[in-house]
Design a protein around this motif. Structure first.
Motif, PDB file in Angstrom:
ATOM      1  N   GLU A   8       0.776  -1.348  -0.016  1.00  0.00           N
ATOM      2  CA  GLU A   8      -0.462  -0.185   0.202  1.00  0.00           C
ATOM      3  C   GLU A   8       0.678   0.714  -0.087  1.00  0.00           C
ATOM      4  O   GLU A   8       0.517   2.063  -0.125  1.00  0.00           O
ATOM      5  CB  GLU A   8      -0.799   0.405   1.122  1.00  0.00           C
ATOM      6  N   ALA A   9       1.987   1.234   0.383  1.00  0.00           N
ATOM      7  CA  ALA A   9       2.809   2.590   0.658  1.00  0.00           C
ATOM      8  C   ALA A   9       3.609   2.736  -0.421  1.00  0.00           C
ATOM      9  O   ALA A   9       4.198   3.748  -1.113  1.00  0.00           O
ATOM     10  CB  ALA A   9       3.783   2.426   2.027  1.00  0.00           C
ATOM     11  N   ARG A  10       3.786   2.093  -0.961  1.00  0.00           N
ATOM     12  CA  ARG A  10       4.076   1.488  -2.920  1.00  0.00           C
ATOM     13  C   ARG A  10       2.996   2.310  -3.815  1.00  0.00           C
ATOM     14  O   ARG A  10       3.241   2.952  -4.430  1.00  0.00           O
ATOM     15  CB  ARG A  10       5.130   0.597  -3.362  1.00  0.00           C
ATOM     16  N   CYS A  11       1.903   1.683  -3.856  1.00  0.00           N
ATOM     17  CA  CYS A  11       1.318   1.825  -4.442  1.00  0.00           C
ATOM     18  C   CYS A  11       0.797   3.245  -4.736  1.00  0.00           C
ATOM     19  O   CYS A  11       0.647   4.416  -3.365  1.00  0.00           O
ATOM     20  CB  CYS A  11      -0.322   1.262  -4.216  1.00  0.00           C
ATOM     21  N   VAL A  12       0.563   3.867  -5.971  1.00  0.00           N
ATOM     22  CA  VAL A  12       0.268   5.187  -6.303  1.00  0.00           C
ATOM     23  C   VAL A  12      -1.619   5.406  -6.972  1.00  0.00           C
ATOM     24  O   VAL A  12      -2.059   6.495  -7.467  1.00  0.00           O
ATOM     25  CB  VAL A  12       1.320   5.541  -7.924  1.00  0.00           C
ATOM     26  N   GLY A  13      -2.151   4.186  -7.079  1.00  0.00           N
ATOM     27  CA  GLY A  13      -3.308   4.136  -7.616  1.00  0.00           C
ATOM     28  C   GLY A  13      -3.415   4.429  -8.812  1.00  0.00           C
ATOM     29  O   GLY A  13      -4.785   4.856  -9.283  1.00  0.00           O
ATOM     30  N   CYS A  14      -2.512   4.311  -9.539  1.00  0.00           N
ATOM     31  CA  CYS A  14      -3.213   4.823 -11.192  1.00  0.00           C
ATOM     32  C   CYS A  14      -4.322   3.439 -11.542  1.00  0.00           C
ATOM     33  O   CYS A  14      -4.568   4.125 -12.930  1.00  0.00           O
ATOM     34  CB  CYS A  14      -1.754   4.471 -11.487  1.00  0.00           C
ATOM     35  N   GLY A  15      -4.228   2.076 -11.214  1.00  0.00           N
ATOM     36  CA  GLY A  15      -5.748   1.656 -11.650  1.00  0.00           C
ATOM     37  C   GLY A  15      -4.977   0.621 -12.525  1.00  0.00           C
ATOM     38  O   GLY A  15      -5.597   0.090 -13.506  1.00  0.00           O
ATOM     39  N   MET A  16      -3.646   0.103 -13.289  1.00  0.00           N
ATOM     40  CA  MET A  16      -3.398  -0.016 -14.371  1.00  0.00           C
ATOM     41  C   MET A  16      -3.281  -2.074 -13.922  1.00  0.00           C
ATOM     42  O   MET A  16      -3.699  -2.375 -15.171  1.00  0.00           O
ATOM     43  CB  MET A  16      -1.774  -0.071 -14.610  1.00  0.00           C
ATOM     44  N   GLN A  23     -11.006  -9.094 -12.074  1.00  0.00           N
ATOM     45  CA  GLN A  23     -11.473  -9.814 -11.397  1.00  0.00           C
ATOM     46  C   GLN A  23     -10.810 -10.457  -9.744  1.00  0.00           C
ATOM     47  O   GLN A  23     -11.546 -10.944  -9.104  1.00  0.00           O
ATOM     48  CB  GLN A  23     -11.567 -11.061 -12.331  1.00  0.00           C
ATOM     49  N   ILE A  24      -9.339  -9.817 -10.289  1.00  0.00           N
ATOM     50  CA  ILE A  24      -8.331  -9.808  -8.800  1.00  0.00           C
ATOM     51  C   ILE A  24      -8.522  -8.688  -8.027  1.00  0.00           C
ATOM     52  O   ILE A  24      -8.352  -8.580  -6.846  1.00  0.00           O
ATOM     53  CB  ILE A  24      -7.282 -11.021  -8.900  1.00  0.00           C
ATOM     54  N   PHE A  25      -7.980  -7.476  -8.658  1.00  0.00           N
ATOM     55  CA  PHE A  25      -7.683  -6.372  -8.705  1.00  0.00           C
ATOM     56  C   PHE A  25      -9.125  -4.929  -8.146  1.00  0.00           C
ATOM     57  O   PHE A  25     -10.082  -5.725  -9.277  1.00  0.00           O
ATOM     58  CB  PHE A  25      -6.753  -5.847  -8.972  1.00  0.00           C
ATOM     59  N   SER A  26      -8.944  -4.290  -7.399  1.00  0.00           N
ATOM     60  CA  SER A  26     -10.292  -4.264  -7.336  1.00  0.00           C
ATOM     61  C   SER A  26      -9.139  -2.650  -6.652  1.00  0.00           C
ATOM     62  O   SER A  26      -8.083  -2.370  -6.054  1.00  0.00           O
ATOM     63  CB  SER A  26     -11.264  -3.815  -5.990  1.00  0.00           C
ATOM     64  N   LEU A  27      -9.471  -1.291  -6.426  1.00  0.00           N
ATOM     65  CA  LEU A  27      -9.181  -0.118  -5.792  1.00  0.00           C
ATOM     66  C   LEU A  27      -9.927   0.386  -4.361  1.00  0.00           C
ATOM     67  O   LEU A  27     -11.240   0.422  -4.858  1.00  0.00           O
ATOM     68  CB  LEU A  27      -9.350   1.614  -6.693  1.00  0.00           C
ATOM     69  N   THR A  28      -8.969   0.749  -3.726  1.00  0.00           N
ATOM     70  CA  THR A  28      -9.679   1.366  -2.136  1.00  0.00           C
ATOM     71  C   THR A  28     -10.540   2.216  -2.723  1.00  0.00           C
ATOM     72  O   THR A  28     -10.265   3.425  -2.875  1.00  0.00           O
ATOM     73  CB  THR A  28      -9.375   0.850  -0.990  1.00  0.00           C
ATOM     74  N   ALA A  29     -11.238   3.312  -1.622  1.00  0.00           N
ATOM     75  CA  ALA A  29     -11.821   3.971  -1.239  1.00  0.00           C
ATOM     76  C   ALA A  29     -10.254   5.634  -1.484  1.00  0.00           C
ATOM     77  O   ALA A  29     -10.153   6.490  -1.598  1.00  0.00           O
ATOM     78  CB  ALA A  29     -12.557   4.831   0.495  1.00  0.00           C
ATOM     79  N   GLN A  30      -9.318   5.079  -0.599  1.00  0.00           N
ATOM     80  CA  GLN A  30      -8.184   5.567  -1.203  1.00  0.00           C
ATOM     81  C   GLN A  30      -7.062   5.487  -2.036  1.00  0.00           C
ATOM     82  O   GLN A  30      -6.104   5.893  -1.409  1.00  0.00           O
ATOM     83  CB  GLN A  30      -6.900   5.067   0.732  1.00  0.00           C
ATOM     84  N   HIS A  31      -7.828   5.222  -3.156  1.00  0.00           N
ATOM     85  CA  HIS A  31      -7.537   5.032  -4.628  1.00  0.00           C
ATOM     86  C   HIS A  31      -5.691   3.901  -4.287  1.00  0.00           C
ATOM     87  O   HIS A  31      -4.643   4.520  -5.150  1.00  0.00           O
ATOM     88  CB  HIS A  31      -6.441   6.370  -5.128  1.00  0.00           C
TER      89      HIS A  31
END
Length: 63
Positions: A8-16, A23-31
């Motif tokens: 989570e600390a590295r994730c930039v929330g780009c959504g790629m 079917q596996i990944f989703s974005l949280t409310a904090q992106h």
């Protein structure tokens, strides 16, 4: 079965990862991306998402 983890600390929330494997990944409310258990039929897509992550925040390991 495999498990995918997103730092989570590295994730930039780009959504790629969500674009490649919704079917596996989703974005949280904090992106921030989140993963989970990976059925064998989705493993190739998850590996593609991990390789495409611009910050290398995705790891895949045996459960």
């Amino acid at each position: 079965m495999m498990r995918v983890t997103v730092e989570e600390a590295r994730c930039v929330g780009c959504g790629m990862c969500v674009d490649v494997c919704p079917q596996i990944f989703s974005l949280t409310a904090q992106h921030r991306a989140q993963g989970g258990c990976v059925p064998i039929q989705d493993l190739d897509d998850v590996m593609d998402a991990a390789l495409d992550c611009p910050v290398g925040a995705i790891s895949v390991q045996p459960q």
